[in-house]
Enzyme design. Structure first.
Site: not given
Ligand code: GAR
Length: 201
Positions: A17, A95, A111
């Site tokens: 990605n 996070l 995702h």
């Protein structure tokens, strides 16, 4: 108004990605921002080699080295570099609320499913595709969303569907979801958000 915003890409693994983002920057799909920094929590991530080849500065920040100061260290580096947008591209850490609130509407994530299916804590990488195949869904895909304190729970920016084929394995499905969905919608979403941030400057 600045000419371009500064983007940091956070990675943990192969970095396909990240590569899609680098290619999109080179082809002009991403034009409102540029990748100023790559941060990896894994010193062996192949993504680091992709960054180096593209001439992008990178930093390795590991939980092993920084322990409870792991997020603090990442935030410090992002602030020092005056990063405007953080892209999670296969970053395999969740996070904290402190982190996501500090960069509200400034963090996006890709995702590998159609959220709200097969997402949240425990759903990452191949596990997402295993879950989709086990459930027997006929369509899956990818989602790019803003990151808030709920894992995979932030506002959706873009989604793309991918058909599941007879005989798919988690590996073949992961590859097709990447090729047909992730590598397309992540750069587009990155440009959409970068343009918005740029216009606010
Ligand atoms: C990608 O499929 C990405 O969507 C997924 O990990 C892979 C990383 O590949 N991310 C997650 O599962 C996050 N929950 P890459 O390193 O080749 O980009």
């Amino acid at each position: 108004m600045s000419e371009k915003i500064k983007i940091a890409v956070l990675v943990s693994g192969g970095g396909t990605n990240l590569q899609a983002l680098i290619d999109a920057q080179n082809s002009g799909v991403i034009k409102s921002g540029y990748i100023a920094l790559v941060i990896s929590n894994n010193p062996d991530a192949y993504a680091l080699q992709r960054a180096e080849k593209a001439g992008i500065k990178s930093k390795v920040i590991t939980k092993k080295e920084y322990a409870e100061l792991f997020e603090e260290k990442i935030m410090k580096v992002l602030k020092e570099e005056k990063i405007d947008l953080i892209v999670l591209a296969g970053f395999m850490c969740i996070l904290s609320e402190n982190f996501t609130k500090t960069f509200d509407k400034r963090i996006i994530n890709v995702h590998p499913s159609l959220i709200p299916s097969f997402c949240g804590e425990g759903y990452y990488g191949l596990k997402v595709h295993e879950a989709a195949l086990n459930y027997g869904v006929k369509v899956t895909g990818a989602t790019v969303h803003f990151v808030n304190e709920i894992p995979d729970g932030g506002e959706i920016i873009l989604q793309k569907a991918v058909d599941i084929k007879d005989g798919d394995t988690p590996q073949t499905l992961q590859k097709r979801v990447m090729e047909e969905a992730e590598w397309k919608i992540l750069p587009r979403a990155c440009e959409i958000v970068s343009e918005n941030i740029l216009n606010q400057k």
